[in-house]
Design a protein around this motif. Sequence first.
Motif, PDB file in Angstrom:
ATOM      1  N   UNK A  18      -5.853 -20.182  11.244  1.00 17.93           N
ATOM      2  CA  UNK A  18      -5.747 -20.678   9.870  1.00 17.93           C
ATOM      3  C   UNK A  18      -4.379 -20.285   9.333  1.00 17.93           C
ATOM      4  N   UNK A  19      -3.982 -20.907   8.240  1.00 18.42           N
ATOM      5  CA  UNK A  19      -2.672 -20.620   7.662  1.00 18.42           C
ATOM      6  C   UNK A  19      -2.742 -19.697   6.453  1.00 18.42           C
ATOM      7  N   UNK A  20      -3.939 -19.343   6.008  1.00 21.83           N
ATOM      8  CA  UNK A  20      -4.088 -18.535   4.790  1.00 21.83           C
ATOM      9  C   UNK A  20      -5.228 -17.530   5.016  1.00 21.83           C
ATOM     10  N   UNK A  21      -4.914 -16.256   4.883  1.00 22.55           N
ATOM     11  CA  UNK A  21      -5.885 -15.187   5.147  1.00 22.55           C
ATOM     12  C   UNK A  21      -5.868 -14.173   4.002  1.00 22.55           C
ATOM     13  N   UNK A  22      -7.013 -13.508   3.784  1.00 22.87           N
ATOM     14  CA  UNK A  22      -7.107 -12.467   2.757  1.00 22.87           C
ATOM     15  C   UNK A  22      -7.810 -11.247   3.341  1.00 22.87           C
ATOM     16  N   UNK A  23      -7.270 -10.069   3.005  1.00 25.50           N
ATOM     17  CA  UNK A  23      -7.886  -8.785   3.355  1.00 25.50           C
ATOM     18  C   UNK A  23      -8.069  -8.046   2.031  1.00 25.50           C
TER      19      UNK A  23
END
Length: 123
Positions: A6-11
């Motif tokens: 994917x091109x967009x990740x959140x932690x």
Amino acid sequence: MSRKGATHWVIPDGYIPVDSSGKLISHESICVVNLHEQDAHIDITIYFEDQEPIEKISVTVKGKRTRHIRTSSLEKGSKKIPAGVPYALEIESDIPIIVQYSRLDTTQAELALMSTMAYPVDN
């Protein structure tokens, strides 16, 4: 290009402990794999509870490579993640990548290693 990642990740949960015990130092890492031929150009934004974010720290992950990025090494100018402060990360890439997050906690003798996949945001 096939969609591997994917091109967009959140932690959402980050925290670098102030203290470590023994020989190992507590740390956290963003683990990125780029399964494509071309380089991935990544922007990392760091969010805090009570201060402005540190926006768009640029990192490159070469094609068909992996890169482990210690969060304590992320900085923009004189701004970096202080130890003992909760934070969250947003990772944006120009091509699909896969992101994992790891934490080594050595604040006590019975150290702990935690790893989890980051949250991929639908584009």
